[in-house]
Design an enzyme around this catalytic site. Structure first.
Site, PDB file in Angstrom:
ATOM      1  N   HIS A  82      21.315  34.943  10.551  1.00  0.00           N
ATOM      2  CA  HIS A  82      20.611  33.706  10.878  1.00  0.00           C
ATOM      3  C   HIS A  82      19.119  33.884  10.658  1.00  0.00           C
ATOM      4  CE1 HIS A  82      19.833  29.911  12.941  1.00  0.00           C
ATOM      5  NE2 HIS A  82      18.777  30.509  13.447  1.00  0.00           N
ATOM      6  N   SER A 183      19.294  27.730  22.339  1.00  0.00           N
ATOM      7  CA  SER A 183      19.755  26.743  21.357  1.00  0.00           C
ATOM      8  C   SER A 183      20.365  27.450  20.151  1.00  0.00           C
ATOM      9  CB  SER A 183      18.544  25.873  20.944  1.00  0.00           C
ATOM     10  OG  SER A 183      18.791  25.185  19.758  1.00  0.00           O
ATOM     11  N   LYS A 187      24.787  28.217  19.215  1.00  0.00           N
ATOM     12  CA  LYS A 187      25.464  27.837  17.968  1.00  0.00           C
ATOM     13  C   LYS A 187      26.048  29.066  17.279  1.00  0.00           C
ATOM     14  CE  LYS A 187      21.773  25.441  17.195  1.00  0.00           C
ATOM     15  NZ  LYS A 187      20.645  24.610  16.807  1.00  0.00           N
TER      16      LYS A 187
HETATM   17  N1  URA Z   1      16.302  26.032  15.826  1.00  0.00           N
HETATM   18  C1  URA Z   1      17.264  25.685  16.693  1.00  0.00           C
HETATM   19  O1  URA Z   1      18.449  25.667  16.339  1.00  0.00           O
HETATM   20  N2  URA Z   1      16.924  25.356  17.943  1.00  0.00           N
HETATM   21  C2  URA Z   1      15.643  25.359  18.377  1.00  0.00           C
HETATM   22  O2  URA Z   1      15.403  25.060  19.523  1.00  0.00           O
HETATM   23  C3  URA Z   1      14.657  25.715  17.460  1.00  0.00           C
HETATM   24  C4  URA Z   1      15.016  26.056  16.182  1.00  0.00           C
END
Ligand code: URA
Length: 434
Positions: A82, A183, A187
């Site tokens: 990522h 965040s 994911k």
């Molecule tokens: N990318 C994300 O997926 N979330 C964030 O809060 C900032 C960047």
């Protein structure tokens, strides 16, 4: 439990219990906590932060609010990569086929670009025919056949993040390090990989502009990943100039192909090898990063990385002839060179500005729903430290019209700084958080 008490606890710098985090995450998705209270809580987190335990609980709970991918039907250890986002960052296009060519299956979900940063899905969609929406069984079949498959995030991946991010966006709380970390990691966790290599960008073209902030984010994301039972490392890398030379979707695919042929920009190859090596180490395929890098470099030299890219594209419906003939990628109708007004060493590129310029040319989106043009963007010919003669070309603008190209030329000239002496050399890979 009352949200007002949780806001007060966070305001006073206290640590939430796992039950309190659960209450908040459920409140977000069920809509039982009003926006004004969530906004106040986000601001309290912005100022007071979160402990690694709170952040882990939050990321794990958020991941469970939507689809969670089970990659266990695929063989081997699955490692995801990522990037926190940068300008010209096409490392996934290089790393994914190389790691797959090394025998480690790559099964990945990626995002689209927003603002000054690009997204891997947009880049891949510049390849004629390439499909980024595969069902899970199609994706698994693709990974089994070609060793690598990549799709866009499913609509129901971490709905809690979608809701919270929309609120953060309008309450000045996007820049909270624990909220960014939870965040992103929610994911990643929902994506189902066994481990993560996180490329945390630092500098003008990155989300975080200072090394101290990027280190904090990297440390927290690594702690979340490890505490959630996944192998995780972070690589801090410089984003004070575009990575490689190309910015814009089809242009970046060309550059990734060149890199897989061993003819790409040195910085893009260096970072791709550094990230790929960490993936091989986490997957247990190599013990030492140096050996892993040598293995990946050999896959460039032998052409196996490039052939794997071709199989990847073909499997997802794309035209594999672009591998040998990148002219088949879409090309902007107006291509104009940018000539330097003076001589000197390039000392800086206003990188975020270049990302925004590429977006304005049509390569990116100001808002999530904006359409993009895969053909357009920029190619920076001179990197920081290069000498430029007056009148020499420093960049090319790829635009939809001559008028747009002309405004692009002016913006590129405003984004570069030259000086009579070369700037100090800075490392691309700043450090590792292991
Ligand atoms: N990318 C994300 O997926 N979330 C964030 O809060 C900032 C960047």
């Amino acid at each position: 439990m009352r949200m007002v008490d949780l806001i007060s606890r966070k305001r006073d710098g206290l640590e939430h219990t796992p039950e309190e985090i659960d209450f908040i995450v459920r409140g977000i998705v069920e809509g039982s906590i009003p926006d004004y209270q969530l906004a106040a809580w986000c601001m309290a987190v912005y100022f007071q932060g979160m402990t690694p335990r709170e952040a882990r609980d939050m990321a794990v709970k958020m991941a469970a609010t939507g689809d969670q991918v089970d990659l266990s039907p695929l063989p081997g250890v699955k490692i995801d990569k990522h990037s926190t986002g940068g300008v010209g960052d096409k490392t996934s296009l290089v790393v994914a086929p190389l790691v797959a060519a090394a025998g480690i299956p790559v099964c990945k979900m990626s995002g689209r670009g927003l603002g000054h940063t690009g997204g891997t899905i947009d880049k891949l969609e510049s390849i004629p025919g390439f499909r980024t929406e595969l069902s899970l069984s199609e994706l698994f079949a693709q990974v089994r056949k070609a060793g690598v498959g990549l799709v866009g995030q499913t609509g129901n991946l971490v709905p809690a993040d979608k809701q919270l991010y929309a609120l953060r966006d309008v309450t000045g709380t996007v820049a909270s390090i624990p909220l960014i970390a939870t965040s992103i990691m929610s994911k990643k966790l929902a994506g189902g990989a066994d481990g993560f290599v996180l490329d945390v960008k630092v500098g003008d073209g990155a989300f975080l502009k200072t090394k101290a902030e990027a280190e904090k984010l990297g440390e927290l994301m690594v702690a979340i990943g490890k505490n959630a039972g996944r192998k995780t490392v972070a690589v801090l890398s410089a984003m004070d100039q575009p990575l490689g030379k190309a910015i814009g979707n089809a242009l970046e695919v060309r550059e990734a192909l060149a890199t897989l042929r061993g003819e790409g920009p040195a910085d893009l190859e260096e970072l791709s090898l550094a990230l790929g090596a960490q993936m091989l180490v986490l997957a247990g395929a190599e013990e030492e990063a140096a050996e892993a890098k040598a293995k990946l470099k050999a896959l460039i030299t032998s052409g196996e990385g490039l052939r794997t890219f071709g199989r990847w594209i073909e499997g997802q419906g794309g035209d594999p002839r672009i591998v040998d003939d990148p002219q088949l990628l879409p090309l902007a109708p107006s291509v104009v060179g940018v000539k330097s007004l003076r001589a000197g060493y390039v000392t800086s590129w206003a990188t975020e500005e270049l990302g925004l310029l590429s977006m304005r040319l049509g390569a990116g989106r100001a808002r999530k729903e904006d359409p993009i043009d895969h053909r357009v963007g920029l190619v920076i010919e001179k990197k920081i430290g290069d000498w430029v003669e007056a009148g020499e070309e420093i960049a090319k603008v790829y635009a939809r019209s001559e008028a747009e190209a002309a405004s692009g030329v002016a913006a590129v000239l405003a984004a570069v700084q030259l000086a009579p002496t070369p700037p100090p050399k800075k490392p691309l890979v700043i450090g590792y958080i292991i």
